[in-house]
Design a protein around this motif. Structure first.
Motif, PDB file in Angstrom:
ATOM      1  N   ALA A   1      57.910  38.414  63.689  1.00 57.18           N
ATOM      2  CA  ALA A   1      59.244  38.478  63.082  1.00 57.18           C
ATOM      3  C   ALA A   1      59.402  37.444  61.976  1.00 57.18           C
ATOM      4  O   ALA A   1      60.244  37.593  61.103  1.00 57.18           O
ATOM      5  CB  ALA A   1      60.309  38.263  64.152  1.00 57.18           C
ATOM      6  N   ILE A   2      58.609  36.361  62.030  1.00 60.73           N
ATOM      7  CA  ILE A   2      58.772  35.255  61.080  1.00 60.73           C
ATOM      8  C   ILE A   2      57.657  35.247  60.061  1.00 60.73           C
ATOM      9  O   ILE A   2      56.507  35.559  60.381  1.00 60.73           O
ATOM     10  CB  ILE A   2      58.660  33.861  61.750  1.00 60.73           C
ATOM     11  CG1 ILE A   2      59.307  33.845  63.106  1.00 60.73           C
ATOM     12  CG2 ILE A   2      59.202  32.770  60.856  1.00 60.73           C
ATOM     13  CD1 ILE A   2      59.276  32.475  63.740  1.00 60.73           C
ATOM     14  N   SER A   3      57.996  34.833  58.862  1.00 63.72           N
ATOM     15  CA  SER A   3      56.965  34.618  57.864  1.00 63.72           C
ATOM     16  C   SER A   3      57.460  33.549  56.899  1.00 63.72           C
ATOM     17  O   SER A   3      58.634  33.171  56.939  1.00 63.72           O
ATOM     18  CB  SER A   3      56.701  35.933  57.130  1.00 63.72           C
ATOM     19  OG  SER A   3      55.546  35.833  56.368  1.00 63.72           O
ATOM     20  N   VAL A   4      56.550  33.062  56.055  1.00 66.93           N
ATOM     21  CA  VAL A   4      56.989  32.152  54.999  1.00 66.93           C
ATOM     22  C   VAL A   4      57.311  33.001  53.781  1.00 66.93           C
ATOM     23  O   VAL A   4      56.508  33.834  53.378  1.00 66.93           O
ATOM     24  CB  VAL A   4      55.897  31.119  54.667  1.00 66.93           C
ATOM     25  CG1 VAL A   4      56.337  30.250  53.491  1.00 66.93           C
ATOM     26  CG2 VAL A   4      55.603  30.260  55.888  1.00 66.93           C
ATOM     27  N   PHE A   5      58.494  32.819  53.228  1.00 64.90           N
ATOM     28  CA  PHE A   5      58.907  33.575  52.058  1.00 64.90           C
ATOM     29  C   PHE A   5      58.866  32.668  50.823  1.00 64.90           C
ATOM     30  O   PHE A   5      59.106  31.469  50.909  1.00 64.90           O
ATOM     31  CB  PHE A   5      60.328  34.118  52.229  1.00 64.90           C
ATOM     32  CG  PHE A   5      60.460  35.104  53.370  1.00 64.90           C
ATOM     33  CD1 PHE A   5      59.355  35.793  53.860  1.00 64.90           C
ATOM     34  CD2 PHE A   5      61.698  35.343  53.963  1.00 64.90           C
ATOM     35  CE1 PHE A   5      59.477  36.710  54.914  1.00 64.90           C
ATOM     36  CE2 PHE A   5      61.827  36.248  55.007  1.00 64.90           C
ATOM     37  CZ  PHE A   5      60.715  36.928  55.483  1.00 64.90           C
ATOM     38  N   HIS A   6      58.630  33.270  49.665  1.00 64.90           N
ATOM     39  CA  HIS A   6      58.512  32.555  48.405  1.00 64.90           C
ATOM     40  C   HIS A   6      57.397  31.513  48.480  1.00 64.90           C
ATOM     41  O   HIS A   6      56.626  31.508  49.434  1.00 64.90           O
ATOM     42  CB  HIS A   6      59.852  31.953  47.986  1.00 64.90           C
ATOM     43  CG  HIS A   6      60.896  33.024  47.794  1.00 64.90           C
ATOM     44  ND1 HIS A   6      61.009  33.746  46.645  1.00 64.90           N
ATOM     45  CD2 HIS A   6      61.831  33.529  48.640  1.00 64.90           C
ATOM     46  CE1 HIS A   6      61.984  34.638  46.777  1.00 64.90           C
ATOM     47  NE2 HIS A   6      62.497  34.539  47.984  1.00 64.90           N
ATOM     48  N   ARG A   7      57.318  30.644  47.474  1.00 67.12           N
ATOM     49  CA  ARG A   7      56.197  29.694  47.544  1.00 67.12           C
ATOM     50  C   ARG A   7      56.556  28.384  46.848  1.00 67.12           C
ATOM     51  O   ARG A   7      57.606  28.265  46.213  1.00 67.12           O
ATOM     52  CB  ARG A   7      54.972  30.290  46.894  1.00 67.12           C
ATOM     53  CG  ARG A   7      55.234  30.570  45.456  1.00 67.12           C
ATOM     54  CD  ARG A   7      54.101  31.278  44.838  1.00 67.12           C
ATOM     55  NE  ARG A   7      54.649  31.985  43.697  1.00 67.12           N
ATOM     56  CZ  ARG A   7      53.971  32.297  42.631  1.00 67.12           C
ATOM     57  NH1 ARG A   7      52.701  31.999  42.557  1.00 67.12           N
ATOM     58  NH2 ARG A   7      54.560  32.904  41.634  1.00 67.12           N
ATOM     59  N   GLY A   8      55.641  27.443  46.991  1.00 67.08           N
ATOM     60  CA  GLY A   8      55.836  26.130  46.396  1.00 67.08           C
ATOM     61  C   GLY A   8      57.092  25.478  46.945  1.00 67.08           C
ATOM     62  O   GLY A   8      57.401  25.589  48.126  1.00 67.08           O
ATOM     63  N   PHE A   9      57.822  24.862  46.048  1.00 66.32           N
ATOM     64  CA  PHE A   9      59.026  24.145  46.465  1.00 66.32           C
ATOM     65  C   PHE A   9      60.066  25.100  47.036  1.00 66.32           C
ATOM     66  O   PHE A   9      60.901  24.737  47.842  1.00 66.32           O
ATOM     67  CB  PHE A   9      59.605  23.389  45.252  1.00 66.32           C
ATOM     68  CG  PHE A   9      60.832  22.595  45.579  1.00 66.32           C
ATOM     69  CD1 PHE A   9      60.729  21.401  46.298  1.00 66.32           C
ATOM     70  CD2 PHE A   9      62.092  23.035  45.183  1.00 66.32           C
ATOM     71  CE1 PHE A   9      61.859  20.665  46.608  1.00 66.32           C
ATOM     72  CE2 PHE A   9      63.234  22.297  45.490  1.00 66.32           C
ATOM     73  CZ  PHE A   9      63.113  21.111  46.205  1.00 66.32           C
ATOM     74  N   ASN A  10      60.015  26.366  46.612  1.00 65.32           N
ATOM     75  CA  ASN A  10      61.019  27.326  47.065  1.00 65.32           C
ATOM     76  C   ASN A  10      60.686  27.996  48.397  1.00 65.32           C
ATOM     77  O   ASN A  10      61.431  28.834  48.878  1.00 65.32           O
ATOM     78  CB  ASN A  10      61.190  28.432  46.018  1.00 65.32           C
ATOM     79  CG  ASN A  10      61.740  27.862  44.734  1.00 65.32           C
ATOM     80  OD1 ASN A  10      62.596  26.986  44.774  1.00 65.32           O
ATOM     81  ND2 ASN A  10      61.211  28.310  43.605  1.00 65.32           N
ATOM     82  N   ALA A  11      59.549  27.650  48.958  1.00 63.58           N
ATOM     83  CA  ALA A  11      59.141  28.344  50.184  1.00 63.58           C
ATOM     84  C   ALA A  11      60.044  27.964  51.351  1.00 63.58           C
ATOM     85  O   ALA A  11      60.515  26.838  51.459  1.00 63.58           O
ATOM     86  CB  ALA A  11      57.695  27.984  50.503  1.00 63.58           C
ATOM     87  N   TYR A  12      60.302  28.913  52.208  1.00 62.97           N
ATOM     88  CA  TYR A  12      61.044  28.660  53.451  1.00 62.97           C
ATOM     89  C   TYR A  12      60.639  29.702  54.474  1.00 62.97           C
ATOM     90  O   TYR A  12      60.076  30.738  54.127  1.00 62.97           O
ATOM     91  CB  TYR A  12      62.552  28.685  53.207  1.00 62.97           C
ATOM     92  CG  TYR A  12      63.096  29.979  52.642  1.00 62.97           C
ATOM     93  CD1 TYR A  12      63.472  31.023  53.484  1.00 62.97           C
ATOM     94  CD2 TYR A  12      63.224  30.149  51.258  1.00 62.97           C
ATOM     95  CE1 TYR A  12      63.965  32.211  52.959  1.00 62.97           C
ATOM     96  CE2 TYR A  12      63.716  31.337  50.729  1.00 62.97           C
ATOM     97  CZ  TYR A  12      64.087  32.369  51.588  1.00 62.97           C
ATOM     98  OH  TYR A  12      64.560  33.546  51.079  1.00 62.97           O
ATOM     99  N   ILE A  13      60.941  29.423  55.754  1.00 65.72           N
ATOM    100  CA  ILE A  13      60.623  30.433  56.759  1.00 65.72           C
ATOM    101  C   ILE A  13      61.785  31.408  56.868  1.00 65.72           C
ATOM    102  O   ILE A  13      62.947  31.036  56.735  1.00 65.72           O
ATOM    103  CB  ILE A  13      60.316  29.824  58.143  1.00 65.72           C
ATOM    104  CG1 ILE A  13      61.482  28.961  58.619  1.00 65.72           C
ATOM    105  CG2 ILE A  13      59.039  29.034  58.142  1.00 65.72           C
ATOM    106  CD1 ILE A  13      61.802  29.169  60.053  1.00 65.72           C
ATOM    107  N   GLY A  14      61.451  32.661  57.078  1.00 64.42           N
ATOM    108  CA  GLY A  14      62.490  33.682  57.171  1.00 64.42           C
ATOM    109  C   GLY A  14      62.078  34.770  58.144  1.00 64.42           C
ATOM    110  O   GLY A  14      60.940  34.796  58.633  1.00 64.42           O
TER     111      GLY A  14
END
Ligand code: SF4
Ligand code: SF4
Ligand code: SF4
Ligand code: FES
Ligand code: FES
Lengths: 156, 941
Positions: free
Chosen positions: B169-182
């Protein structure tokens, strides 16, 4: 749950047939889907997940990781304004601002009629011609707001 | 020279031996050398993301992450050199540069890896303080708070969801400084496939993911931690209760739990708060008429509850039971034991029925779930329990055949482990189920047979196996009997015929048979979808036939694996909570067994009868499905019920109500007022699993210790104490009527002061539990029965060299259609079951805030096609009726059920599926009702 999709899923079915059962093919699938739909609608991502068994979060993670993928509907014409150091110094910010004012077009988005989308890029290697704007793969150097808008409005 | 299986290395000047394929971190850990980690967890594959575990390796320029660097001969490693420490310090400074510095109010303070490391390395977080994230804190789901500001993107949660739960259900979205778990497509956890197992919370090194109910409840160093066993399902997960001020404030999976290895499902992790629900019974209650010495009436103030003291209530119970006994004899009293209570308590219920009262009328909910399994496997193999262990099944099976088990919802931790086996080691999964259950997403093939056609399906698969010569000839020849008759019967089930009966396409039958033949050992797993039919026992024997035919019995990774439903349903059966057996399945009809128990319990060795009131009953007693209806015939006049809720759990609710209404005397031991308590004369407040000590036996026959963590509310008392007090009062009263018990006999007395003494008695009288002593359990052994002596290691796999009965018996079985098929008036089939977020009659799960919030009301699954037929648009209310009643609930339009079928659960009294089910259609041997098939009609409500 009932599928409340408003998007036509027929093109997706065609694409998934080509990839029959290949679970590793996330990127190629997303590329083909984006070609067909112009972007990656969330409904289509859900449908891909449901039909291939690739978890939605993984699809979304990949789609947001690569700059080539877009999650919102795009305009007919893609505009890239360079904001690399040279272009920045030579007035890229002004170009961006002018599009915002004239066309309600802001970076990462589209105008209300979906005629244009705007992306900011960083150095296209033609710093000599800064500021650089690329419209649908056509490079324009030493642009100013007035000529840019004029050119854009001429597009179909 | 060292052997090839050992690699020598030097870590911090210490010689260390490692195994090939190990990482530097693993080798160091075993040698007791601590290397800090943030993105590593021993149960998950390493990722090398955080770089806090960097070490210096001689002759390598760059520092290397210990968690991914593999050992090789002669490595010389420094884990604490100045260079290493300064690199770690830099990493920490970077991490803290964008981390809220609010440890004083942070929930994780005291158990946060980041905080511990910042302390050790003297990092304040001020050095590189730069651009910071300010994510809104997501509190939108009932269980887990997501604070991305505290996330260090270690990825452990992503890996836990992928490798442990399996839904990703979880993944890391976006990348670099903008990355977050979603989650999902960047919605709330509740909008994704998340099942709220809490595995991600368990591994998160910070408070980025935190249990919502625990916020502000207490600091790690303020809590008492008590290990015990989950009170919900039969998987038997070991959990740790965090207790502060006599309240459970958090639950964690216990890493040494043999069934769960630290992981749990949503109920185990977040469903504990029912224990503190204000509905808890705290004082004995009796109906007013009993205090005023009037005759029973269910009218007016005479039927009102009056709270009273224990002495009064217990005396009333003993007096009324003795009256019924003296007027109508021992067999006019029925005893319902409880699959939710301790082994010790069930043993006492068995002793109360048999020794004190002199009846074999004792039964419990197992009648309604796996009585068919117990009976069927006893005939085929000689022992009616799960043959293998959860570990060997999930780790060694090459294939799984899951039939009639919605494993990911009903036995979630086993379901998780099945998904792991499929995803991580490519085990093959065949699911046979009339519904498209979630597990189908992981299956190679889903055989969607029509409800109630299991025997046809199984015989059809065996036909193909025999036709192709794929049977295990040697196993059949040496280990079984009855093969020829069985084969002759199966030969009537050609694929054409079977496909017509079951609706499963022929190719799929061949494909499934081929998987079975090619991938051995294959484990067969089943639950209520097999047992709750009029042919329940035969269904089970068909599965036994299949596993013998394939030679899958007695092997790790194979076996016949019924998944038992309730936390202690296995134990309640083992303890003699059944009408035909004493503890450990010693038949009541065996003279030898009867004499053994008569001697132990101080009774006459001759059977009970008119001239001998001091004996044990030589006849099997009534099942619960017989006892309750026979109240109407006045055969049963009184029932003593331990923690069961027949109004919710038994078939045909309206009929059960009529029966209970006409009983002369009902006493119920419960923790909440239940739907059943409306009908009872005396209600005695028992205690929850957290308030008593003893043992539960899980689905794999493993006996595990339950530890008291908190004091019970008010005057609630442990059920074993209540049963003891009833027995102590009843014995002298019955003695006046000629049933004198010789209290000097070895196990006759009722003088228990704790459950250890009761287990001691069980050790003496139940041979398969003889070696399962309290001392061994306290030492940390978790033993699987049979364990016949104190030095026996227990039995992880049954039927290894020979079957319990000697040779395995092939029993020919024939397809019989369900008792109630759709017709013009009732054109659809309804099937019943449970959902992930609730459990059984819902008494506990409906009183857990989070579980109720996520699944607040009954829902009935219906296909798009049927929904359209009755003009149901979207989510609307649906009315379902059968010949016995009608319910109304929210419709859930879904492709989980095929057209022609609806599916309802029995968790909610306002619309319980059992209002519709039939209690009349019983399996002739096990007397289980056909919960899984009844004819209904549907309309828009
Ligand atoms: S709670 Fe379980 S299912 Fe949900 S995201 Fe966490 S690990 Fe995955
Ligand atoms: S939420 Fe926790 S486990 Fe997940 S990436 Fe962030 S810090 Fe790691
Ligand atoms: S799987 Fe069963 S035993 Fe384990 S935590 Fe869930 S309900 Fe409890
Ligand atoms: S900065 Fe724009 S082209 Fe290089
Ligand atoms: S623990 Fe090794 S890189 Fe994170």
């Amino acid at each position: 749950m009932v599928n409340t999709a408003t998007v036509d899923l027929a093109p997706l079915d065609e694409i998934l047939k080509e990839f029959n059962g290949e679970k590793g093919a996330v990127i190629p699938i997303l590329q083909r889907v984006q070609d067909a739909y112009g972007y990656l609608p969330k409904e289509v991502l859900s449908a891909i997940s449901k039909r291939t068994g690739i978890p939605l979060s993984r699809l979304y993670g990949v789609a947001t990781f690569y700059a080539q993928f877009h999650l919102t509907r795009r305009g007919c014409h893609l505009i890239k304004i360079c904001d690399g150091t040279a272009c920045h110094v030579r007035g890229a910010t002004k170009l961006v601002k002018s599009l915002e004012e004239a066309l309600q077009l802001s970076p990462g988005g589209s105008d209300p009629d979906y005629k244009y989308s705007l992306e900011i890029v960083y150095c296209l290697g033609s710093c000599g011609l800064a500021p650089i704007v690329v419209v649908d793969d056509q490079v324009y150097g030493q642009t100013n707001p007035e000529s840019l808008i004029e050119r854009l409005e001429k597009l179909e | 020279m060292s052997t090839t299986s050992e690699i020598r290395l030097m870590i911090d000047g210490k010689a260390v031996l490692a195994k090939p394929g190990e990482t530097v971190l693993q080798a160091a850990r075993r040698a007791g050398i601590a290397i800090p980690v943030l993105c590593e967890h021993p149960a998950l594959p390493p990722s090398g993301a955080c770089r806090i575990c960097l070490v210096e390796i001689e002759n390598l320029r760059a520092l290397q992450p210990a968690c991914t660097f593999l050992v090789s001969e002669g490595l010389v490693i420094q884990t604490q050199s100045p260079r290493v420490r300064s690199a770690r310090k830099f990493t920490l400074e970077m991490l803290l540069s964008d981390h809220p510095l609010e440890c004083m109010t942070c929930e994780a303070a005291g158990e946060c890896s980041l905080q511990d490391l910042a302390y050790e390395y003297g990092v304040t977080g001020n050095r590189f303080r730069g651009k910071q994230h300010h994510y809104p804190i997501d509190t939108s789901n009932p269980f887990i708070i997501v604070d991305r500001n505290k996330c260090i993107l270690c990825g452990l949660c992503v890996r836990a969801c992928q490798h442990i739960n399996g839904v990703e259900a979880i993944s890391v979205f976006h990348r670099g400084f903008n990355a977050y778990i979603g989650f999902g497509a960047d919605g709330g956890m509740q909008d994704s496939l998340c099942e709220f197992c809490g595995s991600c919370v368990a591994v998160c090194p910070t408070a980025a993911l935190w249990p919502k109910m625990s916020i502000g409840q207490g600091r790690p160093w303020q809590v008492k931690k008590v290990d015990t066993i989950c009170s919900y399902c039969g998987v038997g997960c070991k959990i740790t209760l965090h207790v502060k001020d006599n309240r459970i404030i958090r639950v964690e999976g216990a890493w040494d739990g043999p069934a769960n290895h630290g992981w749990t499902c949503v109920k185990g992790h977040f469903g504990y708060d029912y224990v503190h629900h204000p509905d808890r019974l705290t004082k004995p209650r009796v109906r007013r008429y009993l205090l005023e010495g009037q005759a029973k009436t269910r009218q007016g103030s005479a039927w009102e509850w009056v709270e009273t003291d224990w002495e009064t209530a217990l005396n009333i119970v003993a007096r009324r039971l003795a009256e019924v006994w003296s007027q109508s004899g021992p067999d006019s009293i029925g005893i319902l034991a409880s699959a939710k209570c301790l082994n010790e308590e069930n043993y006492l219920m068995n002793k109360l029925a048999r020794q004190v009262i002199g009846t074999n009328n004792i039964d419990h909910c197992a009648r309604l779930c796996h009585s068919s399994t117990v009976a069927g496997l006893a005939i085929s193999f000689g022992s009616g329990a799960m043959s293998n262990s959860i570990d060997d099944v999930t780790e060694q099976a090459q294939a799984f055949f899951v039939i009639g088990s919605n494993t990911t919802e009903q036995h979630p931790v086993i379901g998780m482990r099945l998904r792991q086996a499929v995803r991580q080691r490519g085990a093959r999964l065949i699911v046979a189920d009339p519904r498209r259950i979630d597990l189908c997403d992981f299956a190679e093939i889903h055989l969607q047979h029509k409800a109630g056609t299991d025997i046809a399906l199984l015989n059809g698969l065996m036909y193909i196996i025999l036709e192709k010569g794929w049977e295990d000839k040697e196993f059949i020849a040496t280990r079984t009997e009855g093969f020829e008759d069985f084969k002759a019967a199966v030969m009537h089930y050609s694929p054409e015929k079977v496909s017509a009966i079951t609706g499963v396409p022929m190719e799929q039958l061949y494909q499934a048979a081929e998987i079975m033949a090619a991938s051995k050992p294959m484990a067969a797993l089943w639950a209520m979808g097999i047992t709750q039919h009029v042919t329940g026992v035969q269904n089970v024997m068909a599965l036994a036939n299949l596993q013998m035919l394939l030679g899958n019995m007695g092997k790790p990774g194979g076996g016949a694996n019924p998944l038992r439903g309730q936390n202690n349903v296995q134990g309640a059966c083992d303890m003699g909570g059944l009408p035909n057996v004493y503890p450990a399945y010693q038949p009541v009809t065996s003279e030898e067994a009867r004499i053994k128990f008569a001697r132990a319990w101080g009774l006459d060795e001759r059977p009970i009868g008119d001239e001998n009131r001091r004996g044990l009953s030589p006849r099997a007693g009534m099942t619960v499905t017989e006892m309750i209806p026979s109240i109407l015939e006045n055969k049963i006049r009184a029932l003593c019920i331990l923690g069961e809720n027949p109004i919710m759990s038994d078939a045909d609710t309206n009929h059960v109500r009529r029966c209970l209404e006409s009983a002369d005397f009902l006493v119920l031991l419960e923790i909440f007022p239940s739907e059943t308590s409306l009908y009872v004369d005396v209600l005695l407040p028992g205690v929850s699993f957290a308030e008593k000590s003893g043992t539960f036996t899980n689905t794999e026959r493993r006996v595990q210790l339950v530890h008291k963590a908190i004091e019970p509310p008010g005057e609630a008392r442990p059920d074993w104490w209540i049963i003891t007090e009833i027995a102590r009062r009843l014995i002298p009263l019955l003695a006046q009527h000629g049933r004198a018990i010789d209290l000097d006999a070895p196990w006759a007395k009722w003088d228990y002061t704790d459950t250890a003494q009761i287990l001691n008695e069980i050790n003496a009288l139940a041979p398969s539990y003889a070696g399962i002593t309290r001392q061994r359990l306290e030492r940390g052994e978790t033993l699987q029965w049979p364990c016949p002596s104190p030095d026996h290691p227990g039995t992880p796999i049954l039927h290894v060299q020979k079957f319990t009965r000697g040779l395995g018996k092939f029993v020919p079985v024939d397809y019989l259609p369900p008792a109630e098929l759709p017709d013009d008036d009732y054109p659809l089939i309804m099937s019943t079951g449970r959902v992930l977020y609730h459990w059984h009659g819902g008494e506990m799960s409906r009183r857990s805030q989070g579980l109720l919030a996520i699944y607040p009301e009954p829902r009935i699954e219906i296909s798009q096609e049927d929904a359209e037929k009755i003009g149901l648009n979207g989510s609307k209310r649906l009315r379902v009726s059968s010949r016995r009643g009608a319910i109304e609930a929210e419709a859930m339009v879904t492709d989980r059920v095929p057209p022609g079928m609806v599916y309802a659960n029995f968790h909610f009294p306002q619309a319980s599926a059992n209002v519709l089910t039939s209690g009349a259609a019983l399996d002739p041997i096990s007397k289980i009702p056909e919960f899984k098939v009844c004819a209904v009609k549907i309309e828009k409500a």
